[in-house]
Design an enzyme around this catalytic site. Sequence first.
Site, PDB file in Angstrom:
ATOM      1  N   CYS A   2      64.073  48.695   3.047  1.00 40.74           N
ATOM      2  CA  CYS A   2      64.542  49.887   3.746  1.00 40.74           C
ATOM      3  C   CYS A   2      66.057  49.875   3.896  1.00 40.74           C
ATOM      4  CB  CYS A   2      63.907  49.945   5.131  1.00 40.74           C
ATOM      5  SG  CYS A   2      62.123  49.733   5.120  1.00 40.74           S
ATOM      6  N   ARG A  27      67.741  50.445  -3.195  1.00 36.91           N
ATOM      7  CA  ARG A  27      66.898  49.465  -2.511  1.00 36.91           C
ATOM      8  C   ARG A  27      65.416  49.816  -2.610  1.00 36.91           C
ATOM      9  NH1 ARG A  27      70.207  46.557   1.210  1.00 36.91           N
ATOM     10  NH2 ARG A  27      68.473  46.126   2.592  1.00 36.91           N
ATOM     11  N   TRP A  74      60.659  51.957   2.912  1.00 34.53           N
ATOM     12  CA  TRP A  74      59.717  51.406   1.941  1.00 34.53           C
ATOM     13  C   TRP A  74      58.517  50.919   2.739  1.00 34.53           C
ATOM     14  CZ3 TRP A  74      57.930  46.362   0.399  1.00 34.53           C
ATOM     15  CH2 TRP A  74      57.368  46.318  -0.890  1.00 34.53           C
ATOM     16  N   ASN A  98      64.293  48.020   9.563  1.00 33.61           N
ATOM     17  CA  ASN A  98      63.996  47.380   8.285  1.00 33.61           C
ATOM     18  C   ASN A  98      63.368  46.032   8.590  1.00 33.61           C
ATOM     19  OD1 ASN A  98      63.926  46.297   5.717  1.00 33.61           O
ATOM     20  ND2 ASN A  98      66.127  45.963   5.565  1.00 33.61           N
ATOM     21  N   GLY A  99      62.193  45.769   8.033  1.00 33.40           N
ATOM     22  CA  GLY A  99      61.534  44.492   8.265  1.00 33.40           C
ATOM     23  C   GLY A  99      60.116  44.670   8.745  1.00 33.40           C
ATOM     24  N   GLU A 479      59.333  37.871 -18.789  1.00 32.54           N
ATOM     25  CA  GLU A 479      60.188  38.948 -18.305  1.00 32.54           C
ATOM     26  C   GLU A 479      59.835  40.279 -18.977  1.00 32.54           C
ATOM     27  OE1 GLU A 479      63.475  41.215 -16.723  1.00 32.54           O
ATOM     28  OE2 GLU A 479      62.048  39.698 -16.044  1.00 32.54           O
ATOM     29  N   LYS A 483      58.719  43.583 -16.907  1.00 29.06           N
ATOM     30  CA  LYS A 483      59.409  44.869 -17.023  1.00 29.06           C
ATOM     31  C   LYS A 483      58.422  45.988 -17.342  1.00 29.06           C
ATOM     32  CE  LYS A 483      63.498  44.092 -15.936  1.00 29.06           C
ATOM     33  NZ  LYS A 483      62.845  43.217 -14.942  1.00 29.06           N
ATOM     34  N   GLU A 486      56.370  46.778 -14.264  1.00 31.80           N
ATOM     35  CA  GLU A 486      57.151  47.355 -13.182  1.00 31.80           C
ATOM     36  C   GLU A 486      57.345  48.858 -13.341  1.00 31.80           C
ATOM     37  OE1 GLU A 486      60.372  44.288 -11.386  1.00 31.80           O
ATOM     38  OE2 GLU A 486      60.674  44.826 -13.476  1.00 31.80           O
ATOM     39  N   HIS A 502      44.001  28.633 -25.643  1.00 29.74           N
ATOM     40  CA  HIS A 502      43.354  27.994 -24.498  1.00 29.74           C
ATOM     41  C   HIS A 502      42.781  29.016 -23.523  1.00 29.74           C
ATOM     42  CE1 HIS A 502      44.590  24.003 -25.709  1.00 29.74           C
ATOM     43  NE2 HIS A 502      45.818  24.467 -25.907  1.00 29.74           N
ATOM     44  N   LYS A 602      64.234  47.244  -4.378  1.00 26.43           N
ATOM     45  CA  LYS A 602      65.287  46.478  -5.054  1.00 26.43           C
ATOM     46  C   LYS A 602      65.555  45.167  -4.339  1.00 26.43           C
ATOM     47  CE  LYS A 602      68.425  45.993  -8.214  1.00 26.43           C
ATOM     48  NZ  LYS A 602      68.008  45.808  -9.609  1.00 26.43           N
TER      49      LYS A 602
END
Length: 607
Positions: A2, A27, A74, A98-99, A479, A483, A486, A502, A602
């Site tokens: 946030c 963010r 968020w 925020n939190g 990665e 991506k 995401e 395996h 973010k």
Amino acid sequence: MCGIVGIVGTEPVAPIILEALKRLEYRGYDSAGIATLHGGTIDRRRAEGKLVNLDRLLSENPLDGVIGIGHTRWATHGAPTERNAHPHATDRVAIVHNGIIENFRELRERLTAGGANFVTETDSEVVAHLVTHYLDKGLAPREAAATALHELEGAFALGIVFKGEEDLIIGARRGPPLAVGYGEGAMYLGSDAFALAPMTSRVCFLEDGDRVELTRAGASIFDAAGNKVQRPIKITDVSAALVDKGNHRHFMAKEIFEQPEVVGHTLSEYVNPLDDTIRLPALPVDLASVPRITIVACGTAYYAAMVAKYWFERYARISVEVDIASEFRYREAAMPDGGLAIFISQSGETADTLAALHYCRAQGQKILSVVNVVESSIARASDAILPTYAGPEIGIASTKAFTCQLTTLAALAIRAGIARGTLDRTDEERLVRTLMEVPRHIAEALAQDEAIQALSIEFAKARDVLYLGRGHNYPIALEGALKLKEISYIHAEGYAAGELKHGPIALIDEEVPVVVIAPVDALFEKTISNMQEVSARGARVVLIADRAGIERAGSDMWATIEVPTVDPLIAPIVNAIPVQLLAYHAAVSKGTDVDQPRNLAKSVTVE
């Protein structure tokens, strides 16, 4: 996560707060709102979704007032709806938060029993009611806020305004960052200096546990024990210019294409091209004798750490442990005397990484951090920092910060090899010259953009995708899968190519594209053998390789993406480019919100 903005000034603040919130969009958020005081009362505007919705609402129904607070949310507790959007308010108090308030259920039950009427599903609303509770008991605003803060458990940053108090904002920090900006006849509160940059360059950063009382005359800061303290005011070098997309459709695309430039900026700090040497700031340990390096990070930064492990062990012959920050400190890992702990974070505010840092500090480790924000909490808690110089990264999916992290870590690994005698002067010259080639090779890889865009049209139709790599290309496979997940919401997994047989090979059929990262190197033949195993089972193979690798791999591929032929040292940095572009264009083909994908933030500033 946030974003928080607060202003006590002399002109209408709602438009200024809105612009500051736009600077915090990077963010991540799912709703937004602003509250101001005018005529002795609290007035609010809140909207679900993007800031354009709040902007439209303010155009239709403006907010007056020269003091106010704003927020981009968020969701943690409660759905991302207008009702759950901040600021939360009672008839006497409005707050932004925020939190996570960990004991909000107990507080809510107690306050409800006392007559409080809760209207949201959030943990944040409890703060407004708790402060109101103490106001109703006769405490003045400053005392009511201080008393309420002592009852809160969890990680939080707060901004609070009070009905009838048009010259007071109270801020508090326990965990997530909070900055105070000093203006002329005005004071500011923000989640970071970037939000405040257009208004002031004079900023101080609250320490963990601090409470601040803002008036037009200045700031009074109190530590966790209630003692009045001074925090240093810095002239921040954060750009005041609004970040825009330039000629690109999305911030992510702009940031992908900025990589030759920002990697060049990073190299200019750590490489002396005049004598082909690595130059670093003073480090907290002697690299020649350090017994072990522990690298801790989250998400994309964790994959940068995995690549760095290969570099440190190959070039410096030093044992390296790499761990995910959210797991690390709960293992109660044994740490060696004289050890070095390296922490990697784009924002420098990642809560799990910061907590792991504190654990390592308590275990006697020296702390070195690789961060993109030099005024961040992780940077300030470190013995030394290696900035990455990527500039503001607005797209939530990290791209340029990742390659700058890799560049910085490569320079550090070379320096470690020189210090330990595993690399000589000739090696240093060769490797430094190789590093200096990275911006050019990234530009060459970016030239495949149109071809990757064409491939993505069919690629984006997949439901599942596998990525394979060996050696230092294995983290790049991870990665690439991250991506794609995401921003396109396609299920993807990355595997070490040798692990395919395996278990994961059971997933292969003609509907599953398999992206194989296999430039010619010491492991090329083994990787191609794994690729042929999936081709034989009908998979559609996308090979990312240099020209020699494509020629040697044969013709049994669905598609190929050519990357430049480069030294193994820099191959992971260059090979990150096509996996970024492939994810980006797949997401664009699917029509997702590339820069602000659902459920993501973010800067993850709570556990």
